[in-house]
Structure formats: C-alpha cells, structure tokens
Scaffold this motif. Structure first.
Motif, short mmCIF file in Angstrom:
data_model
loop_
_atom_site.label_atom_id
_atom_site.label_comp_id
_atom_site.label_asym_id
_atom_site.label_seq_id
_atom_site.Cartn_x
_atom_site.Cartn_y
_atom_site.Cartn_z
N ASP A 44 -7.52 -5.81 -5.57
CA ASP A 44 -8.09 -5.94 -4.24
C ASP A 44 -7.43 -4.92 -3.33
O ASP A 44 -6.47 -4.25 -3.73
CB ASP A 44 -7.88 -7.35 -3.67
N GLY A 45 -7.95 -4.77 -2.11
CA GLY A 45 -7.37 -3.83 -1.16
C GLY A 45 -7.88 -2.42 -1.34
O GLY A 45 -8.80 -2.17 -2.13
N SER B 269 -4.47 -3.63 2.97
CA SER B 269 -5.51 -4.64 3.14
C SER B 269 -6.53 -4.14 4.14
O SER B 269 -6.48 -3.00 4.60
CB SER B 269 -4.90 -5.95 3.63
N LYS B 270 -7.44 -5.00 4.53
CA LYS B 270 -8.51 -4.62 5.44
C LYS B 270 -8.06 -4.60 6.90
O LYS B 270 -8.86 -4.38 7.79
CB LYS B 270 -9.69 -5.58 5.30
N GLN C 199 -1.20 -4.11 7.13
CA GLN C 199 -0.96 -4.99 5.99
C GLN C 199 -0.86 -4.16 4.72
O GLN C 199 -1.72 -3.33 4.43
CB GLN C 199 -2.10 -6.00 5.87
N TRP C 200 0.20 -4.39 3.93
CA TRP C 200 0.36 -3.65 2.70
C TRP C 200 1.07 -4.50 1.66
O TRP C 200 1.69 -5.51 1.99
CB TRP C 200 1.14 -2.35 2.94
#
Length: 356
Positions: free
Chosen positions: A172-173, A207-208, A307-308
């Motif tokens: 994801d990501g 992340s988004k 976000q990571w």
C-alpha cells in the motif's frame, strides 16, 4: 548437480536453481547465522548444513562439487564502510572461498561482492583468475543494488530490463522514485525523513496524507503554477486562482506509479498530456502550490503531518525477487537482516542459466 554454497544465508542460490529448473542432487551450505539457517531449512529441509566456512572442505575431495557459490562478507570493501579491505576480519573470509575453490576445483564457480576500489577488485580477480561483471539489480527488480560477480560460467551478459518499478511491489502507499534505495542489513532499524532525503538511504513509503509532486506542466509562468500533483496525495491550501493557469493541476490516467497513454503503460520520463514528468517529489516544506477538485481535501500539509513508513518484510522479499513470505519463519528484525545481506535471486538465476 552437487552444489556448495558458502556464506549461504537463507539459501537464495537454491531458489535461483529452482527457478531455472536445474536439478540439485545435493546442496551443501556453510552458514553460522541461526536465523538464516532456520529460514533455509524451513524451505529446503534437505539442505546439508556444514557450519563455519573455516571447517568446510575437509570432508570433500576434488570432483565432489559441480558448482561453488558464495557472497563473502563485504564490510571491508564497501564504500559505505571504513574500507579496511582484507584487514577487516569479515572480508578476510574471502580467502576461505579461495581455499575451498582451489581444493575442490568445481566445474563452475560464482562469487558476489559489492562495488569497491579497483585495487581490491584486482586482488580478487588475480586470486580467482577472472574479472568481474557488474550488474545492477534494478534491471530485474525494483531495487538499486550494484554488485560485482566473478564467475567462470560462460556467456554472462547484462540482463534485459524487466521494467519493474518500486510502486509495483508495494502492499500500500506510494513512493517518490522508480527504484528503491539499496536494501541493507541495518534496515530493521528504520529510517527517517532526514536520512532518506539527505543521505538517500533506507527507503520510505508514503501514505495518502502528504503532498506528492509528480511533474511540471509544460506552460509559461512561475514555477508554483506549473506543479502537477498525484491524485492519491493531499492537496495544498485552496487559493483564489484568478486565472493565469492557476487552476487545479492533478495527474490523470496514472496506474500504479506509471502513466498510461492510449492503453500503453509508460515510464516517468514520458511526456503526457502537455506535462513534462519528473521523478516523484514528496514535498516536506509545507508550501502550497495547487489544489484538487475535491474541496474537502484542500488542506495545508507540513512536514509534521507527512505520513511515512519503512518497507515491510514482504516488500523487501520482493525487492530481492524471493517468493512472498519466504522468510516469515523468524522475527521481522531477522528477516530484514538476512534480506539485506542476501542475493537478488533473479540476478543469480540470470548468471546460472549459462550452466550446461
């Protein structure tokens, strides 16, 4: 064929042989890491574990082994280390490989190591009687991993580029580059934004919730109005626009980190719909440039909100072209370590396919 793998790790060489369909009569492994041995034995219970490389060869005679493979410890040679070369007790183990090679005289041999100073290369080449070929794993995986390979296997050439990008192997990501930074044995310690953006190591996944600048529109004007953003990322603060190309600029037609034009997948260098695409750039300065048409997403994002995460063990297996969950028999910390120390399986298979 009978195979002897020194510094075997989690038996990546055996995986490569399986991929090629080369039958193995007996696979002998020299390894001292109990976690790597556990993974190897979980996948291949028939492996004969021999222990410390210093004791290998005593029970063998010339002709017993058809293929000798090894990736001797590289810390003494690596540009990232202190470069103690053969004075480093770990890199000195290369001479154990030479000892076994000279005693057993296998039909084929293969040695892998990192890029190093030419003077160190020459010592290894003189001892083995062949010069190395340099292959970057990026051609066969989603990882930048430049390695040297010394072998007497004939007709080893550069592999074809499979076109695998990092986005393809994520659970994801999204990411800001086509290929991962080189995976190392210390990756289990995690990364941070400073290390990642300034030292270019310890690959991160986003992340988004962050701004993701994917390219610049082919228009005239200030740099701030040219920027085009990935639709999965947050949009910057809403502006009054006011004409002059200040309208929203959000990438359309993206597919898993690549662009699609008329149904054909393109890489990031392709010019799409009037846009000059660049390497993805995750913004960390909190600046605002554009907006999406989804008004509820128009929020300012600064570095504290980005976000990571680090790569998952499964994603690291994919970087090394191992089967999914191949290493899931030990803790994640140990999985990261052995994957960072291991071979890129498809590169090894590419070299071994020259065996008659």
């Amino acid at each position: 064929m009978n195979v002897l793998s020194l510094f075997d790790g989690s038996a990546c060489t055996r995986v490569a042989l399986d991929k090629l369909g080369i039958p193995v009569t007996k696979y002998y492994a020299s390894e001292i890491d109990k976690y790597a041995i556990k993974v190897a034995m979980a996948n291949y219970p028939d492996i004969a574990q021999l222990g410390d490389v210093k004791n290998v060869g005593i029970a063998f005679k010339e002709g017993d082994i058809d293929l000798l493979v090894g990736g001797s410890p590289c810390q003494g040679f690596s540009f990232a280390g202190k470069q103690l070369n053969f004075d480093d007790p770990r890199s000195k183990l290369f001479w154990e490989y030479v000892r076994v090679l000279r005693k057993l005289k296998p039909k084929y041999f293969l040695l892998e190591n990192v890029r190093m100073k030419q003077e160190y290369q020459d010592v290894i080449s003189d001892a083995l009687g062949v010069k190395p070929i340099s292959i970057n794993s990026r051609l066969m995986s989603a990882q930048n991993r430049q390695r040297l390979y010394w072998t007497n296997i004939p007709n080893v050439t550069q592999p074809d580029d499979k076109g695998i990008v990092l986005q393809d192997i994520l659970e994801d990501g999204f990411v800001d580059r086509d290929k991962s930074h080189c995976l190392t044995a210390t990756y289990h310690k995690g990364g941070d934004l400073k290390t990642y953006f300034e030292k270019h190591s310890r690959q991160l996944v986003f992340s988004k919730d962050g701004l993701c600048h994917v390219g610049d529109a082919d228009i005239n004007g200030n740099d701030t109005i040219k920027r085009v953003y990935h639709p999965l990322g947050k949009a910057p603060t809403l502006t009054t626009m006011g004409g002059g190309h200040r309208e929203p600029k959000v990438l359309c037609g993206a597919w898993r980190g690549r662009y699609t034009v008329d149904g054909v997948r393109q890489d990031h260098k392709h010019k799409v719909a009037g846009m000059t695409t660049q390497r993805l750039e995750v913004r960390t300065d909190g600046k605002t440039n554009s907006l999406t048409t989804v008004q509820k997403d128009n929020v300012a994002v600064d570095i504290s909100e980005l976000q990571w995460r680090k790569l998952t063990p499964l994603e690291c297996e994919r970087l090394q072209t191992l089967p999914d969950n191949y290493t899931n028999h030990v803790s994640n910390t140990q999985r990261y370590k052995m994957l960072g120390n291991g071979f890129t399986v498809d590169v090894i298979a590419h070299i071994l396919k020259g065996i008659k």
